[in-house]
Design a protein around this motif. Structure first.
Motif, PDB file in Angstrom:
ATOM      1  N   ASP A 102       0.835  -1.082  -0.150  1.00 35.49           N
ATOM      2  CA  ASP A 102      -0.002  -0.175   0.018  1.00 35.49           C
ATOM      3  C   ASP A 102       0.814   1.337  -0.138  1.00 35.49           C
ATOM      4  O   ASP A 102       0.261   2.261   0.401  1.00 35.49           O
ATOM      5  N   GLU A 103       2.213   1.205  -0.340  1.00 35.97           N
ATOM      6  CA  GLU A 103       2.886   2.355  -0.540  1.00 35.97           C
ATOM      7  C   GLU A 103       3.157   2.639  -1.941  1.00 35.97           C
ATOM      8  O   GLU A 103       3.469   1.806  -2.757  1.00 35.97           O
ATOM      9  N   PHE A 104       3.164   3.991  -2.395  1.00 34.34           N
ATOM     10  CA  PHE A 104       3.361   4.503  -3.720  1.00 34.34           C
ATOM     11  C   PHE A 104       4.157   5.634  -3.966  1.00 34.34           C
ATOM     12  O   PHE A 104       4.136   6.693  -2.716  1.00 34.34           O
ATOM     13  N   TYR A 105       4.949   5.740  -4.876  1.00 32.57           N
ATOM     14  CA  TYR A 105       5.783   6.827  -4.851  1.00 32.57           C
ATOM     15  C   TYR A 105       4.869   7.954  -5.706  1.00 32.57           C
ATOM     16  O   TYR A 105       4.108   7.777  -6.608  1.00 32.57           O
ATOM     17  N   TYR A 106       5.164   9.238  -5.017  1.00 30.12           N
ATOM     18  CA  TYR A 106       4.277  10.367  -5.503  1.00 30.12           C
ATOM     19  C   TYR A 106       4.868  10.302  -7.097  1.00 30.12           C
ATOM     20  O   TYR A 106       3.725  10.498  -7.857  1.00 30.12           O
TER      21      TYR A 106
ATOM     22  N   GLU B 162      -2.047  12.196   3.482  1.00 31.04           N
ATOM     23  CA  GLU B 162      -1.897  12.480   2.059  1.00 31.04           C
ATOM     24  C   GLU B 162      -3.243  12.803   1.248  1.00 31.04           C
ATOM     25  O   GLU B 162      -4.030  12.157   1.281  1.00 31.04           O
TER      26      GLU B 162
ATOM     27  N   ASP C  39      11.635  10.731  -4.446  1.00 26.20           N
ATOM     28  CA  ASP C  39      11.653   9.293  -3.748  1.00 26.20           C
ATOM     29  C   ASP C  39      10.517   9.602  -2.707  1.00 26.20           C
ATOM     30  O   ASP C  39      10.380   8.462  -1.807  1.00 26.20           O
ATOM     31  N   LYS C  40       9.660  10.491  -2.609  1.00 31.65           N
ATOM     32  CA  LYS C  40       8.810  10.646  -1.701  1.00 31.65           C
ATOM     33  C   LYS C  40       7.497   9.968  -2.010  1.00 31.65           C
ATOM     34  O   LYS C  40       7.000   9.522  -2.921  1.00 31.65           O
ATOM     35  N   LYS C  41       7.103   9.090  -0.845  1.00 24.69           N
ATOM     36  CA  LYS C  41       6.034   7.924  -1.190  1.00 24.69           C
ATOM     37  C   LYS C  41       4.927   8.204  -0.046  1.00 24.69           C
ATOM     38  O   LYS C  41       4.806   9.049   0.882  1.00 24.69           O
ATOM     39  N   VAL C  42       3.581   7.647  -0.552  1.00 25.07           N
ATOM     40  CA  VAL C  42       2.322   8.061  -0.062  1.00 25.07           C
ATOM     41  C   VAL C  42       1.874   6.323   0.328  1.00 25.07           C
ATOM     42  O   VAL C  42       2.242   5.602  -0.239  1.00 25.07           O
ATOM     43  N   VAL C  43       1.493   6.509   1.883  1.00 26.35           N
ATOM     44  CA  VAL C  43       0.795   5.278   2.132  1.00 26.35           C
ATOM     45  C   VAL C  43      -0.561   5.255   2.526  1.00 26.35           C
ATOM     46  O   VAL C  43      -1.102   6.214   3.054  1.00 26.35           O
TER      47      VAL C  43
END
Lengths: 189, 92
Positions: free
Chosen positions: A102-106, A135, B86-90
């Motif tokens: 459930d993690e994604f790079y912007y 987010e 490399d910023k990431k969203v959870v």
């Protein structure tokens, strides 16, 4: 974190920083880092310029408020440092670490088409950011304007990077009406 | 100067009513509001507000550690457009 036209992130390359100018006489440069931890600009191995013609190893000397001071391989004096001023530094997308489910790079989400849960295409992701309360994703709508969605499982039930699509289930919107408030305040007084 | 304790936290009454209604109904509504001055109360935890920043409504999912802050603090009016890298969203 918005996608700018100039620094567009294609599938293969990610811009991790830019050389903002020379520092001192020994060939050091100032770098503005775009990574979550500024020093990680050097964490993904050698970087290239946008066209891929120049390749640098980065050695970070120190970080300060304005950015990083670093040495680039092949840049040995101030003249060479001045010559690379303005160079954007890219790494291959493959170098970024694998993420959990459930993690994604912007950078992977920006530009993806967004579908309503009923199958209708509604727009394209233009921005992902965090203002301190989770987010959020901004979608540029097909018929003009923008809409923001919280990045939660309820609102964004499906993110399919392989098939390049995001499905949203927009929540119902209710307005806390200002007009009613004024009336109530007057009544109380 | 800090607000007097005897007054209690400030919340616009209309927002409080909407929040209560939303909480009771159990629906996952977004309560759109212009009331940036309202304090986040413990009973707001779990609700989603759309807080106006002068241009758009920023969705805010209220969590426990936001209690006591103002809604406006989570909806910046001046947006810095940085870079993704490399910023990431959870997704939660």
């Amino acid at each position: 974190m918005k996608k700018s036209s100039d620094k567009s992130l294609n599938a293969d390359q990610v811009c991790v920083g830019v050389v903002t100018g020379p520092h001192g006489l020994q060939g050091a440069v100032k770098i503005k880092s775009f990574t979550a931890d500024p020093k990680d600009v050097a964490a993904y191995g050698p970087v290239t310029n946008k066209s891929g013609e120049q390749r640098f190893d980065i050695h970070v000397i120190r970080a300060n408020k304005k950015g990083l001071v670093a040495e680039l391989s092949g840049v040995n004096d101030r003249n060479a440092a001045e010559a690379v001023q303005g160079t954007e530094l890219y790494v291959s997308r493959d170098k970024l670490p694998e993420l959990d489910e459930d993690e994604f790079y912007y950078s992977d989400l920006i530009g993806l088409p967004v579908e309503h849960i009923n199958g209708e295409e509604i727009g394209v992701v233009s921005l992902v950011d965090n203002y301190g309360a989770g987010e959020v994703m901004e979608v540029e709508l097909k018929d003009g304007g923008t809409e923001m969605y919280l990045m939660s499982r309820d609102v964004v039930p499906e993110i399919d990077l392989e098939n390049r699509r995001i499905v949203v289930n927009p929540p119902t919107e209710v307005y806390a009406d200002k007009g009613h408030a004024d009336e109530e305040t007057e009544e109380e007084e | 100067m800090a607000r007097s304790v005897w007054k209690g936290p400030f919340v616009d009454s209309y927002l409080l009513k909407k929040a209560e209604a939303s909480r009771v109904s159990g629906r996952n509504d977004v309560i759109k509001t212009w009331s940036r001055r309202s304090t986040v109360l413990p009973q707001f935890v779990g609700l989603t507000f759309g807080v106006y920043n002068g241009r758009k409504f920023i969705p805010i999912l209220v969590t426990e550690n936001m209690v006591g802050h103002k809604l406006g603090e989570f909806s910046p009016t001046r947006t810095f457009l940085g870079h993704a890298a490399d910023k990431k969203v959870v997704r939660e």
